[in-house]
Enzyme design. Structure first.
Site: not given
Length: 189
Positions: A94-96, A105, A107, A146
């Protein structure tokens, strides 16, 4: 395909991917590992030259095949996997972003990464998540977005493995996690 070996390898790969998560806001890290391969027709027309970009972009992916034991060079293994239609594990985390809607997310990162490199036949995904720097406290299920993305590209019997560790996991089918999934019936074919 050895289901126990596949599950163990997928969970390990998801745990490794989780370490790369960028989560300065939630501090909740998630890793995903997608078991996939190219479609039969793509493997027949793929040449070693056409997978040069795959070698670069899939360096974080774990190649899961007998070919891995035949070579010690990950780039050679990726080339062989792409050309021979070998099953691979492609990971995502996950990359915010400050603007939460721009976040991604784990996935979907794995799915889009796989699709962008021509790996579109999906068998299973393992997901591991929890507070940053800690072992997972609970099973981390995919969010609704997702689940919908997975349903676009994976069959209803696609396996979703929610793991706390290599020995503590639950397995669901995509149909169990997303009953009555939205689908669009194409009329242009």
């Amino acid at each position: 395909m050895d289901l126990h070996r596949d599950i163990f390898q997928l969970i390990q790969s998801a745990e490794t991917a989780r370490a790369a998560a960028y989560t300065p806001y939630s501090h909740f890290t998630v890793g995903a590992a997608l078991l996939c391969r190219r479609p039969e027709s793509a493997a027949a027309i793929t040449s070693p030259d056409s997978v040069h970009s795959a070698e670069k972009s899939l360096t974080a992916a774990s190649v899961y095949a007998d070919v891995l034991t035949a070579t010690s060079d990950p780039a050679d293994a990726l080339t062989a996997a792409a050309v021979s239609n070998t099953t691979v594990i492609i990971t995502g985390c996950n990359i915010e972003n400050k603007a939460y809607g721009s976040s991604m997310c784990a996935e979907r990162t794995a799915v889009f990464k796989a699709l962008s490199e021509g790996f579109s036949v999906f068998s299973a995904i393992a997901i591991v998540g929890g507070p940053e720097g800690q072992a997972p406290l609970d099973y981390c299920a995919p969010c609704g977005a997702c689940r919908q993305v997975l349903s676009e590209f994976a069959p209803p019997d696609f396996k979703v493995i929610l793991a706390k560790s290599e020995s503590d996991y639950k397995i669901y089918t995509l149909a169990e996690l997303l009953p009555e999934a939205f689908s669009f019936v194409r009329t242009d074919s």
